[in-house]
Structures are given as structure tokens and as C-alpha cells.
Design a protein around this motif. Structure first.
Motif, PDB file in Angstrom:
ATOM      1  N   ALA A  10       0.967  -1.168  -0.008  1.00 42.85           N
ATOM      2  CA  ALA A  10      -0.055  -0.024   0.189  1.00 42.85           C
ATOM      3  C   ALA A  10       0.925   1.191   0.031  1.00 42.85           C
ATOM      4  N   LEU A  11       1.920   1.433   0.752  1.00 44.97           N
ATOM      5  CA  LEU A  11       2.904   2.269   0.795  1.00 44.97           C
ATOM      6  C   LEU A  11       3.551   2.523  -0.718  1.00 44.97           C
ATOM      7  N   VAL A  12       3.863   1.488  -1.187  1.00 45.60           N
ATOM      8  CA  VAL A  12       4.622   1.665  -2.609  1.00 45.60           C
ATOM      9  C   VAL A  12       3.587   2.306  -3.556  1.00 45.60           C
ATOM     10  N   VAL A  13       2.331   1.547  -3.280  1.00 49.07           N
ATOM     11  CA  VAL A  13       1.357   2.345  -4.527  1.00 49.07           C
ATOM     12  C   VAL A  13       1.249   3.751  -4.152  1.00 49.07           C
ATOM     13  N   ARG A  14       0.808   4.351  -2.808  1.00 48.19           N
ATOM     14  CA  ARG A  14       0.765   5.767  -2.713  1.00 48.19           C
ATOM     15  C   ARG A  14       2.153   6.468  -3.042  1.00 48.19           C
ATOM     16  N   MET A  15       3.285   5.978  -3.060  1.00 47.90           N
ATOM     17  CA  MET A  15       4.527   6.653  -3.353  1.00 47.90           C
ATOM     18  C   MET A  15       4.577   6.696  -5.084  1.00 47.90           C
ATOM     19  N   ALA A  16       3.793   5.498  -5.630  1.00 43.69           N
ATOM     20  CA  ALA A  16       3.887   5.332  -7.182  1.00 43.69           C
ATOM     21  C   ALA A  16       3.108   6.521  -7.760  1.00 43.69           C
ATOM     22  N   VAL A  17       1.815   6.631  -6.942  1.00 46.26           N
ATOM     23  CA  VAL A  17       0.788   7.707  -7.306  1.00 46.26           C
ATOM     24  C   VAL A  17       1.431   8.938  -7.731  1.00 46.26           C
ATOM     25  N   GLU A  18       2.352   9.508  -6.747  1.00 47.70           N
ATOM     26  CA  GLU A  18       3.188  10.746  -6.695  1.00 47.70           C
ATOM     27  C   GLU A  18       4.272  10.756  -7.862  1.00 47.70           C
ATOM     28  N   GLU A  19       4.739   9.681  -7.989  1.00 44.01           N
ATOM     29  CA  GLU A  19       6.162   9.634  -8.983  1.00 44.01           C
ATOM     30  C   GLU A  19       5.573   9.508 -10.251  1.00 44.01           C
ATOM     31  N   PHE A  20       4.886   8.788 -10.484  1.00 40.37           N
ATOM     32  CA  PHE A  20       4.098   8.515 -11.984  1.00 40.37           C
ATOM     33  C   PHE A  20       3.504   9.882 -12.306  1.00 40.37           C
ATOM     34  N   ALA A  21       2.799  10.446 -11.375  1.00 35.35           N
ATOM     35  CA  ALA A  21       2.053  11.832 -11.702  1.00 35.35           C
ATOM     36  C   ALA A  21       2.796  12.698 -12.228  1.00 35.35           C
ATOM     37  N   ARG A  22       4.110  12.706 -11.468  1.00 37.26           N
ATOM     38  CA  ARG A  22       5.294  13.745 -12.067  1.00 37.26           C
ATOM     39  C   ARG A  22       5.766  13.520 -13.135  1.00 37.26           C
ATOM     40  N   GLY A  23       6.519  12.013 -13.534  1.00 40.34           N
ATOM     41  CA  GLY A  23       7.313  11.768 -14.508  1.00 40.34           C
ATOM     42  C   GLY A  23       6.517  10.881 -15.633  1.00 40.34           C
ATOM     43  N   ASP A  95      -6.084  20.562  -7.499  1.00 39.97           N
ATOM     44  CA  ASP A  95      -5.308  21.572  -6.882  1.00 39.97           C
ATOM     45  C   ASP A  95      -4.373  20.883  -5.737  1.00 39.97           C
ATOM     46  N   GLU A  96      -5.111  19.682  -5.110  1.00 44.39           N
ATOM     47  CA  GLU A  96      -4.199  19.273  -3.947  1.00 44.39           C
ATOM     48  C   GLU A  96      -3.842  17.784  -3.769  1.00 44.39           C
ATOM     49  N   ASP A  97      -4.166  17.041  -4.872  1.00 44.78           N
ATOM     50  CA  ASP A  97      -3.897  15.756  -5.090  1.00 44.78           C
ATOM     51  C   ASP A  97      -3.359  15.282  -6.206  1.00 44.78           C
ATOM     52  N   TYR A  98      -2.851  14.175  -6.638  1.00 43.77           N
ATOM     53  CA  TYR A  98      -2.099  13.648  -7.899  1.00 43.77           C
ATOM     54  C   TYR A  98      -3.007  12.696  -8.595  1.00 43.77           C
ATOM     55  N   ALA A  99      -4.608  12.695  -8.233  1.00 43.35           N
ATOM     56  CA  ALA A  99      -5.542  11.823  -8.736  1.00 43.35           C
ATOM     57  C   ALA A  99      -5.498  12.351 -10.286  1.00 43.35           C
TER      58      ALA A  99
END
Length: 205
Positions: A10-23, A95-99
């Protein structure tokens, strides 16, 4: 306290959301995701068979976040009132999320990967049906709403330094007047358009 494999996943997925949203899918390494989650890269591949699987899990979480936000905001109301409540909730996510940033990356990756393409089509269908069911509004209104939200998320992604009020002013409009629904298609009047399949492309590890 030591985390279980499920908690680590679950932690990997949360971090992946942010990383993939950026890159994006191709621009993000599994090493960067593993580092953010505090696990080794080999351990990450014990949790997920491939980079594509990490990406799809992240996309699932992002879409689920958007669906949940709209349903909660529109609970107890319908029609234009539900649409406006859901739009306010989605604007906060932009504004506030990576969704929504991740939605854009999902669509970009879908162009060159058949598996991701199929997943993107399912995600789009789910978002469309969520809004259609919550509002019971005709297709022209839904099309205008999704067009407005896509524009908002695109402007935000391309102008990350712009004041939030400027982005909102550039894209915010009142909900359009209700129009006569378009005739149902063979798939039904509530079906979202699904693009043609893309040729498969192996996912990099």
C-alpha cells in the motif's frame, strides 16, 4: 513496528501515485519509487511482477480517489446540484492531490501500451458512469463537464507555478442549461467513448 507485506504494498502504491503523476510511466524508475517507499528495488518486484503492474495499481488508486470524492460530494442531491458539488470536489483534487495528474499520465502511456490502453478505457468508463449515475444529466451536459475538468487539469499541469485562482478563473464556468439528451447509441446513452486499441509494447522494468 515492522510493516507487513500488505502495508508495504500500500505504501509503494501511494508513493507510485506521486512519482508517476510527476514523471509518467516511461519517465519514472522503479528505483525512485522504491526509495520513496523505503524498500529495495528487488523487494518492490516481490510485491509487483513488473513496472507496469505498479503503474496500474497506482492508476487504480488515483481513479478510486476521484470516484469516491465525487460520490461523497454528490451524496443526497442530484441533477445540476450534484454536478456542481462533484466539480468542487474534483477541483480540490486537481489543486491538492495527484489523482488527475495521474489520469493524464495514464492516457499518455495508453498510446503505446495495449494493456495500459485497456485499463485507461476502463478508468474513463468508470469516471463517466460515476458522474452520469450521480447526476442523471443528459450527455451534452456531461460532455461539457468532462471537457471543463480536462482543461482545468491540463492547464494546472502545464502551469504549475500559476496562482490557483488564475487557473480557476480561466476554466470555471457555470453549469450549462439542461438540453435534450442525445439518442441512445448501440452501447447505450450513458456509455463513454472508448478509443481503439494500441499496439502492444513491452513494459520496462
Amino acid at each position: 513496528m515492522r510493516m507487513s507485506a500488505r502495508e508495504r504494498r500500500a505504501l509503494v502504491v501511494r508513493m507510485a501515485v506521486e512519482e508517476f503523476a510527476r514523471g509518467g510511466f516511461h519517465g519514472t524508475s522503479t528505483g525512485s519509487i522504491a526509495a520513496r517507499a523505503g524498500v529495495s528495488q528487488p523487494y518492490l518486484f516481490r510485491l509487483f511482477p513488473s513496472k507496469r503492474d505498479v503503474f496500474l495499481a497506482a492508476a487504480d488508486q488515483g481513479t478510486s480517489r476521484a470516484v469516491r470524492a465525487f460520490r461523497e460530494a454528490a451524496d443526497g442531491v442530484t441533477g445540476v446540484e450534484a454536478l456542481r458539488a462533484g466539480e468542487r470536489a474534483w477541483r480540490l483534487l486537481v489543486d491538492e492531490d495527484y489523482a488527475f495528474a495521474l489520469q493524464g499520465q495514464l492516457h499518455a502511456a495508453a498510446a503505446s501500451d495495449a494493456v495500459i490502453h485497456a485499463a485507461a478505457a476502463r478508468h474513463w468508463e468508470l469516471l463517466w458512469r460515476t458522474v452520469a449515475t450521480a447526476t442523471d444529466l443528459p450527455e451534452p451536459v456531461l460532455e461539457e463537464f468532462f471537457g471543463r475538468m480536462l482543461l482545468l487539469s491540463t492547464v494546472t499541469a502545464l502551469r504549475p507555478g500559476a496562482p490557483r485562482r488564475t487557473v480557476r478563473t480561466a476554466t470555471a464556468t457555470a453549469c450549462p442549461p439542461l438540453t435534450t439528451p442525445t439518442p441512445p447509441t448501440a452501447r447505450g446513452s450513458r456509455a463513454a467513448p472508448v478509443p481503439a486499441a494500441a499496439p502492444p509494447r513491452p513494459a520496462a522494468r
